[in-house]
Design a protein around this motif. Sequence first.
Motif, PDB file in Angstrom:
ATOM      1  N   TRP A  55     -13.187   1.299 -12.655  1.00 54.99           N
ATOM      2  CA  TRP A  55     -13.320   2.596 -12.980  1.00 54.99           C
ATOM      3  C   TRP A  55     -12.187   3.301 -12.123  1.00 54.99           C
ATOM      4  CZ3 TRP A  55     -19.167   3.972 -13.003  1.00 54.99           C
ATOM      5  CH2 TRP A  55     -19.851   3.426 -13.993  1.00 54.99           C
ATOM      6  N   ILE A  56     -11.705   2.905 -10.770  1.00 52.18           N
ATOM      7  CA  ILE A  56     -10.952   3.401 -10.108  1.00 52.18           C
ATOM      8  C   ILE A  56      -9.586   2.661  -9.667  1.00 52.18           C
ATOM      9  CG2 ILE A  56     -10.544   4.229  -7.754  1.00 52.18           C
ATOM     10  CD1 ILE A  56     -13.327   5.060  -7.355  1.00 52.18           C
ATOM     11  N   TYR A  57      -8.562   3.275  -9.966  1.00 51.43           N
ATOM     12  CA  TYR A  57      -7.145   2.537  -9.759  1.00 51.43           C
ATOM     13  C   TYR A  57      -6.682   3.310  -8.754  1.00 51.43           C
ATOM     14  CZ  TYR A  57      -8.353   0.235 -14.134  1.00 51.43           C
ATOM     15  OH  TYR A  57      -8.777  -0.582 -15.028  1.00 51.43           O
ATOM     16  N   PRO A  58      -5.769   2.607  -7.742  1.00 53.22           N
ATOM     17  CA  PRO A  58      -5.795   1.338  -7.597  1.00 53.22           C
ATOM     18  C   PRO A  58      -6.650   0.456  -6.948  1.00 53.22           C
ATOM     19  CG  PRO A  58      -4.424   2.290  -5.933  1.00 53.22           C
ATOM     20  CD  PRO A  58      -5.261   3.566  -6.714  1.00 53.22           C
ATOM     21  N   GLU A  59      -6.620  -0.720  -7.330  1.00 52.47           N
ATOM     22  CA  GLU A  59      -7.810  -1.630  -6.712  1.00 52.47           C
ATOM     23  C   GLU A  59      -7.484  -2.479  -5.409  1.00 52.47           C
ATOM     24  OE1 GLU A  59      -8.366  -3.822 -10.016  1.00 52.47           O
ATOM     25  OE2 GLU A  59      -9.637  -2.628 -11.205  1.00 52.47           O
ATOM     26  N   ILE A  60      -7.117  -1.645  -4.488  1.00 53.33           N
ATOM     27  CA  ILE A  60      -6.759  -2.065  -3.335  1.00 53.33           C
ATOM     28  C   ILE A  60      -7.974  -2.983  -2.547  1.00 53.33           C
ATOM     29  CG2 ILE A  60      -6.019  -1.598  -0.860  1.00 53.33           C
ATOM     30  CD1 ILE A  60      -4.297   0.581  -1.881  1.00 53.33           C
ATOM     31  N   PHE A  61      -9.110  -2.155  -2.466  1.00 59.59           N
ATOM     32  CA  PHE A  61     -10.322  -2.718  -1.895  1.00 59.59           C
ATOM     33  C   PHE A  61     -11.110  -2.934  -3.181  1.00 59.59           C
ATOM     34  CE2 PHE A  61      -8.471  -0.135   1.352  1.00 59.59           C
ATOM     35  CZ  PHE A  61      -8.044  -0.879   2.312  1.00 59.59           C
ATOM     36  N   SER A  62     -11.317  -4.211  -3.463  1.00 64.38           N
ATOM     37  CA  SER A  62     -12.369  -4.489  -4.528  1.00 64.38           C
ATOM     38  C   SER A  62     -13.009  -6.068  -4.519  1.00 64.38           C
ATOM     39  CB  SER A  62     -11.768  -4.416  -5.879  1.00 64.38           C
ATOM     40  OG  SER A  62     -10.877  -5.408  -6.085  1.00 64.38           O
ATOM     41  N   ILE A  63     -14.002  -5.915  -5.037  1.00 67.16           N
ATOM     42  CA  ILE A  63     -14.685  -7.349  -5.093  1.00 67.16           C
ATOM     43  C   ILE A  63     -14.714  -7.814  -6.453  1.00 67.16           C
ATOM     44  CG2 ILE A  63     -16.919  -8.609  -4.628  1.00 67.16           C
ATOM     45  CD1 ILE A  63     -17.467  -6.050  -2.583  1.00 67.16           C
ATOM     46  N   SER A  64     -14.200  -9.172  -6.445  1.00 64.70           N
ATOM     47  CA  SER A  64     -13.979  -9.771  -7.652  1.00 64.70           C
ATOM     48  C   SER A  64     -15.290 -10.485  -8.209  1.00 64.70           C
ATOM     49  CB  SER A  64     -12.887 -10.883  -7.697  1.00 64.70           C
ATOM     50  OG  SER A  64     -13.079 -11.984  -6.754  1.00 64.70           O
ATOM     51  N   GLY A  65     -15.312 -10.545  -9.506  1.00 64.41           N
ATOM     52  CA  GLY A  65     -16.739 -11.187 -10.060  1.00 64.41           C
ATOM     53  C   GLY A  65     -16.394 -11.394 -11.549  1.00 64.41           C
ATOM     54  N   ALA A  66     -17.389 -12.078 -12.274  1.00 66.04           N
ATOM     55  CA  ALA A  66     -17.060 -12.628 -13.471  1.00 66.04           C
ATOM     56  C   ALA A  66     -17.856 -11.407 -14.456  1.00 66.04           C
ATOM     57  CB  ALA A  66     -17.699 -13.947 -14.084  1.00 66.04           C
ATOM     58  N   SER A 111       0.821  -1.125   0.033  1.00 65.73           N
ATOM     59  CA  SER A 111      -0.038  -0.033  -0.090  1.00 65.73           C
ATOM     60  C   SER A 111       0.796   0.991   0.013  1.00 65.73           C
ATOM     61  CB  SER A 111      -0.947  -0.046   1.104  1.00 65.73           C
ATOM     62  OG  SER A 111      -1.824  -1.157   0.949  1.00 65.73           O
ATOM     63  N   ALA A 112       1.982   1.014   0.590  1.00 69.24           N
ATOM     64  CA  ALA A 112       2.944   2.343   0.538  1.00 69.24           C
ATOM     65  C   ALA A 112       3.972   2.397  -0.756  1.00 69.24           C
ATOM     66  CB  ALA A 112       3.948   2.249   1.811  1.00 69.24           C
ATOM     67  N   GLN A 113       3.640   1.539  -1.719  1.00 72.06           N
ATOM     68  CA  GLN A 113       4.395   1.553  -2.851  1.00 72.06           C
ATOM     69  C   GLN A 113       4.286   3.020  -3.713  1.00 72.06           C
ATOM     70  OE1 GLN A 113       7.071  -0.149  -3.609  1.00 72.06           O
ATOM     71  NE2 GLN A 113       6.580  -1.030  -1.816  1.00 72.06           N
ATOM     72  N   ALA A 114       2.875   3.426  -3.674  1.00 72.59           N
ATOM     73  CA  ALA A 114       2.532   4.573  -4.431  1.00 72.59           C
ATOM     74  C   ALA A 114       1.641   5.331  -3.775  1.00 72.59           C
ATOM     75  CB  ALA A 114       1.892   4.164  -5.692  1.00 72.59           C
ATOM     76  N   TRP A 115       1.516   6.726  -4.271  1.00 70.77           N
ATOM     77  CA  TRP A 115       1.175   7.914  -3.561  1.00 70.77           C
ATOM     78  C   TRP A 115      -0.672   7.554  -3.578  1.00 70.77           C
ATOM     79  CZ3 TRP A 115       2.475  10.987  -0.324  1.00 70.77           C
ATOM     80  CH2 TRP A 115       4.000  11.404  -0.074  1.00 70.77           C
ATOM     81  N   ASP A 116      -1.198   6.889  -4.659  1.00 72.41           N
ATOM     82  CA  ASP A 116      -2.610   6.776  -4.819  1.00 72.41           C
ATOM     83  C   ASP A 116      -2.800   5.617  -3.852  1.00 72.41           C
ATOM     84  OD1 ASP A 116      -1.340   5.003  -6.248  1.00 72.41           O
ATOM     85  OD2 ASP A 116      -2.586   5.242  -8.032  1.00 72.41           O
ATOM     86  N   SER A 117      -2.139   4.587  -3.784  1.00 74.70           N
ATOM     87  CA  SER A 117      -2.380   3.345  -2.969  1.00 74.70           C
ATOM     88  C   SER A 117      -2.320   3.986  -1.403  1.00 74.70           C
ATOM     89  CB  SER A 117      -1.275   2.364  -3.147  1.00 74.70           C
ATOM     90  OG  SER A 117      -1.474   1.924  -4.270  1.00 74.70           O
ATOM     91  N   THR A 118      -1.154   4.611  -1.126  1.00 74.34           N
ATOM     92  CA  THR A 118      -1.019   5.304   0.223  1.00 74.34           C
ATOM     93  C   THR A 118      -2.280   6.080   0.470  1.00 74.34           C
ATOM     94  OG1 THR A 118       1.107   5.227  -0.093  1.00 74.34           O
ATOM     95  CG2 THR A 118       0.431   6.455   1.771  1.00 74.34           C
ATOM     96  N   LEU A 119      -2.873   6.874  -0.167  1.00 76.89           N
ATOM     97  CA  LEU A 119      -3.962   7.921   0.100  1.00 76.89           C
ATOM     98  C   LEU A 119      -5.103   6.996   0.584  1.00 76.89           C
ATOM     99  CD1 LEU A 119      -3.085  10.810  -2.156  1.00 76.89           C
ATOM    100  CD2 LEU A 119      -3.003  10.823   0.412  1.00 76.89           C
TER     101      LEU A 119
END
Length: 158
Positions: free
Chosen positions: A111-122, A55-63
Amino acid sequence: MSEVFRFGKTAVRPQQAPVPVMIAGQAIIATRCISVLLLINELGYDGIADFIHRSAQAWDSTLIFIASQLLFFIELRCALTLMRGSRRGRLLYALTQAIVLFYLWAASVGWIYPEIFSISGASNGEIFHRLIMHKSPDLLVLLLLFFPASSRQFFQRR
């Protein structure tokens, strides 16, 4: 009792919250704390350290990671304040749930990157179904806060 006869004043007790509000507040606290414990149990020390490191690798993930922690503490604070009758706590909890629902849906669809918190589905339908099932405890808490007549009356008096 003797103070009543001496001074002619009764001690005013603060109004107790109705049962749906107390259940909702306790459910918010319980679900958040249990989810943290389950996450710790699932990932272990190395998994949590790796998650924080990624999560600390990029600014958007950290935010997004910091925002998620901030939302966690805001939800806990809302639970405590709404049990005391705060309309602001009830509305802020509803707002945090709307933000979380929108973010999870947008991240899961891509639609939003990064997908740290996302739900997978087909498909989008499967993602939506999983999202609603994931958020059903929070939707039930919102129902307890907004729909019973005793809850509405409790928040209107304050």
